[in-house]
Enzyme design. Structure first.
Site, PDB file in Angstrom:
ATOM      1  N   GLY A 106       0.821  -1.205   0.000  1.00  0.00           N
ATOM      2  CA  GLY A 106       0.000   0.000   0.000  1.00  0.00           C
ATOM      3  C   GLY A 106       0.851   1.248   0.000  1.00  0.00           C
TER       4      GLY A 106
ATOM      5  N   PHE B 268      -0.658   7.115   2.871  1.00  0.00           N
ATOM      6  CA  PHE B 268       0.131   7.821   3.887  1.00  0.00           C
ATOM      7  C   PHE B 268       0.907   6.845   4.774  1.00  0.00           C
ATOM      8  CE2 PHE B 268      -3.136  11.195   3.200  1.00  0.00           C
ATOM      9  CZ  PHE B 268      -2.268  12.195   2.813  1.00  0.00           C
ATOM     10  N   GLY B 269       0.277   5.737   5.161  1.00  0.00           N
ATOM     11  CA  GLY B 269       0.931   4.773   6.041  1.00  0.00           C
ATOM     12  C   GLY B 269       2.114   4.101   5.383  1.00  0.00           C
TER      13      GLY B 269
ATOM     14  N   VAL C  65      -2.574  -7.318  -4.697  1.00  0.00           N
ATOM     15  CA  VAL C  65      -2.330  -8.399  -3.744  1.00  0.00           C
ATOM     16  C   VAL C  65      -3.469  -9.404  -3.831  1.00  0.00           C
ATOM     17  CG1 VAL C  65      -1.993  -8.977  -1.312  1.00  0.00           C
ATOM     18  CG2 VAL C  65      -1.150  -6.787  -2.200  1.00  0.00           C
TER      19      VAL C  65
ATOM     20  N   GLU D 225     -17.306  18.966   3.270  1.00  0.00           N
ATOM     21  CA  GLU D 225     -16.459  19.598   2.254  1.00  0.00           C
ATOM     22  C   GLU D 225     -17.022  19.369   0.857  1.00  0.00           C
ATOM     23  OE1 GLU D 225     -12.563  17.928   3.492  1.00  0.00           O
ATOM     24  OE2 GLU D 225     -12.126  19.955   4.239  1.00  0.00           O
TER      25      GLU D 225
END
Lengths: 413, 413
Positions: free
Chosen positions: A5, A8-9, A73, A164
Site C-alpha cells: 500500500g 500515507f501509512g 495483492v 467539504e
C-alpha cells in the site's frame, strides 16, 4: 521489508527506513500515491488529478533503498511470510507492513453499492466529477430535466468528507456552472446533506458546528440531520421517513470497511474489519508484521477507543513502524505508538473553513480557510506538486476561476 | 450563426464575431478546446491534459454573444440550413461555419486501424500515455519481455508530429523511466521513426533536416527514411521490405482525412476528403456556409496547392470568416483569404528544436527550443493555463522532473 500500500501509512514507513539500511519493496495497486484529504477538490474541479495523485516511483527517486512495483495483492500467508499478487511473482518478506487501506461500506442500504458515488480513491473522485459534468450536459440538452432533479445531489455523511463535498459542490453550481451554462435554470437544483446523527462535524465543538451549518446553508446547501437513507435508486434516494429526494448523484461519505484481504489472515478483526494492533503496531503473535492506517485498529493509550481513520494517523503510524523496524535491526525492542493530534480542519467553501486543535483552540471563517490552505499546501509532498497546487489554488481562490473542467472521453469514438 | 467544431478554426470564428452583433452557437463533441500542437507532450507526460484541453465554455465567459453546447453532429442539410445532432434538437442557421476537423487515415494498411495509436485528439494522447505506462508496468513485472520488444515503439511519419513524438519518447525512456524503473533493462528498447520519403521534416531546409536527424539519433532514435509500413499486428510492424519490428506501440503521425460528415454534403471533395472553398472560404453555391481548418481545402492564391493542415492556418481562417460575416451583416462583400505564414517550428527534445520562417531564416538547438517554448506559451489561450503550462514547462526543462505520470483507472475495481 515489504510494504503493501502506497498511501500515507505505506509511504511514511518506506521513506523513514532510509537511515536503517533496510531494503524496502513497496507495492500498490496504482502507480500513484493519493493525497486523500483533497479528493473532494478533484471531484469538484478545484484541483486536477495530478495535484492529488503523485507518481509513487517519483517519490522515491532519491531513496535507492526503496523499489516500487504496481500489483494487486491476492493473498498474504503470515506463516510462510509470503505475499502473492495477480500477474506478478510472489514476494517473501522478513518484515511486512500492511497498509492496504479501506473502501466504502454501504451498511447494506439497498441500491447504494450500485448507485452511490464513494469518495475514497482518486478514481472515485474522477468518476464523480465526470458524472456531475454529464448531468449538466444532460440539463443543457434538455433544461426540463432540471425540474425532474437531474442536477440534484444528495451527500450522505456529515463528517468532513460530506461537509467539504457539499460546500464545494454548492460553489461549483452557483458560481462556475452558472457561468458555464447560463441557459440552464439551476434555481431548483438541490444539494442536500444528509447526516444520521444530531449534528454535522461531531468531533468539533458546538460553536464550530453551528458555524458550519450556517455557512453551508448560506451557500444553498440543505442540511438535514437525523436523516437515514433507506434505499438508493438510479433516479432518487428514499429516506427512512419515506421521503424521496429525486437525484442521480448520491455522494457517499459515510463509512469505511478495511480492505477485504484482511479477512483472509485468520485474525480476529475489530469493527469495520480493522486489524487490531499491539501497542507497537505489530499484529499479536507476529512481531514481524505491522498494520497501519485505515486498515488498522489501534487503540488510544489504555482505552478501547480506536484512533480515527485519518491521513495524519496513518502517516505517524507508518513513521513509527519504520522507527520500530530500525530498532529491531539494531537489536533493540520496539516502542509503543502515541498519536500526536495536531488538530482537525475542514473547509466549507471559499473563505470559509473550521479548525480545532487538541488543546481546544478553534478557528473559523476566512482565517481558518487561509490556514487550511497553508497547511494542505505544506503537506503536499513534492516541490513540483506544491508549485502546481499553489497555482491552482491561487486562481481558484482569488480570481474565482477554476482549472481544467473537461472530460476526456477515451473510449474509441 | 452556427459554428460546428471548437478547434482553432471554430474558436477563431466565434471569438471574433464579438464586435459584429451576431449571436453565435458553437457546438463541439467535447466540452473542451484542444491545443493540438502540444498533444505529443501529453502523450509523453511533459504536460497534463488540462494544459492542452481548455474548457470551451470557459473560453467564452466574457463573450455573451457565444453559446456553447456539446453535441455530436449527425447531419448537415445545406438546403434546409439545418444541422441535426445526436440527443439534441436540430439547429437552423443563417450562417454556418464547418470547422469539424479531421481524423487519422491509415491508407488501407492492414491492421493499422486496430493497432496503431493516432495522435490527433486529446483522448488519443491520453490513450497513448496510458498504453506506454502499461508496457513499462509489464516490463517491470517481467523484465524478460523487454527483449521480446514490449518497450519498443515505432513512430510512423517524419513530419513534426512524428519527429516531436519520437524525440519526446526517447527522452521519456532514457531520462524519466530510467529513474522510475531502475530494475528494467531498457538498453535493448528501440524507438524507431519510419518515414516513407527521403528525409524528415520535408518542409524544412536541408541544414535543419540534417540537424533534426542528428539530434534524434543522438537521443537514441533509429531514423529510418524510405520505409513504408505494410502491415500492423498486436506484436509487431511489418515493413514493405519484409522486416518486422517487434512492438506493441505504433504511433501514427502519418495522414489525415477530413471528418467523414463532409461526405454527406453532396459536394465534390478534394484530396483527403477536404471541402474546397471559394477565396472567401465559403462553399461554392453556398455563400452562407464556410469551411475552415483541417476540414477545408483552401488553395494558396492562384495555385492548385492547398494550405497545410496547421493550427495557425485554421485560426487565421476562422478569424477571416468572422470578418467576412461581419462585413455581410453590414451589407458589404466578403474579401479573399490570405494566409500569413509566420514560420514553422518543431521540437526534438530538451534544448533541441528547429524553426524556419517564410523568409528563410532558420534557428536550431537551444535557442530554437527556447523560442519554441515562448511561442507556445504565448499561444496557450488563457492566463490560467498559461500559468500552469509555465510551471510544468519550467519543471520539465530545468529540473528535469516531469509532472503527473499517473494512470487513474476509473473502471470499477
Amino acid at each position: 521489508m515489504l510494504v503493501l500500500g502506497g498511501g500515507f501509512g505505506g509511504v511514511g514507513a518506506a521513506v523513514n527506513l532510509r537511515q536503517a539500511d533496510v531494503d524496502v519493496t513497496l507495492v500498490d495497486r496504482n502507480d500513484y500515491h493519493t493525497f486523500q484529504p483533497l479528493l473532494y477538490q478533484v471531484a469538484t474541479d478545484l484541483l486536477e488529478s495530478s495535484a492529488v495523485g503523485h507518481p509513487l516511483r517519483g517519490l522515491f527517486h532519491d531513496h535507492p533503498h526503496v523499489t516500487v512495483h504496481s500489483g494487486d495483492v491476492t493473498g498474504i500467508d503470515l506463516d510462510a511470510r509470503r505475499v502473492t499478487f495477480a500477474r506478478r511473482d510472489p514476494i517473501t518478506y522478513d518484515y511486512l507492513v500492511i497498509a492496504l487501506g479501506a473502501q466504502a461500506t454501504f451498511f447494506g442500504v439497498e441500491g447504494a453499492a450500485e448507485h452511490a458515488f464513494p469518495l475514497y480513491t482518486l478514481a472515485d473522485a474522477v468518476r464523480l466529477r465526470s458524472h456531475v459534468l454529464e448531468m449538466w450536459e444532460d440539463a443543457d440538452r434538455d433544461p426540463a430535466l432540471v425540474d425532474a432533479g437531474v442536477l440534484n445531489v444528495a451527500v450522505v455523511g456529515g463528517g468532513p468528507t460530506g461537509v467539504e463535498s457539499a460546500g464545494a459542490l454548492a460553489e461549483l453550481y452557483r458560481r462556475e456552472f452558472a457561468k458555464d451554462y447560463p441557459g440552464v435554470p439551476q434555481d431548483t437544483a438541490r444539494i442536500v446533506l444528509l447526516e444520521a446523527g444530531d449534528d454535522l462535524l461531531g468531533m468539533f465543538r458546538a460553536d464550530i458546528r453551528r458555524y458550519a451549518r450556517k455557512a453551508l446553508t448560506d451557500r444553498g446547501v440543505e442540511v438535514r440531520t437525523g436523516e437515514v437513507v433507506a434505499k438508493v435508486g438510479p433516479d432518487g434516494v428514499t429516506l427512512r421517513s419515506g421521503e424521496v429526494i429525486p437525484t442521480r448523484t448520491l455522494v457517499w461519505g459515510a463509512g469505511l470497511v478495511a480492505n477485504p484481504l484482511v479477512k483472509t489472515l485468520g485474525v480476529d478483526l475489530q469493527r469495520g474489519d480493522r486489524l487490531p494492533t499491539e501497542p507497537d503496531l505489530s499484529l499479536a503473535g507476529h512481531p514481524e508484521v505491522f498494520a497501519v492506517g485505515d486498515v488498522a485498529w489501534t487503540t488510544v493509550d489504555g482505552s478501547d477507543r480506536a484512533l480515527p481513520q485519518l491521513g495524519s494517523v496513518a502517516l505517524q503510524a507508518g513513521e513509527h513502524v519504520a522507527h520500530g523496524i530500525a530498532r529491531r535491526v539494531e537489536g533493540k525492542p520496539t516502542e509503543p505508538f502515541h498519536y500526536h493530534d495536531k488538530g482537525t480542519m475542514a473547509t466549507i467553501g471559499r473563505g470559509a473553513a473550521v479548525a480545532q486543535t487538541q488543546g481546544g483552540h478553534t478557528l473559523k471563517g476566512r482565517t481558518a480557510w487561509l490556514a487550511w490552505g497553508a497547511v494542505h499546501l505544506a503537506l503536499l509532498s513534492t516541490g513540483e506538486d506544491r508549485a502546481k497546487a499553489a497555482v491552482d489554488w491561487t486562481w481558484a481562490g482569488f480570481t474565482h476561476e477554476r482549472s481544467g473542467r473537461i472530460s476526456v472521453r477515451t473510449d474509441p469514438p
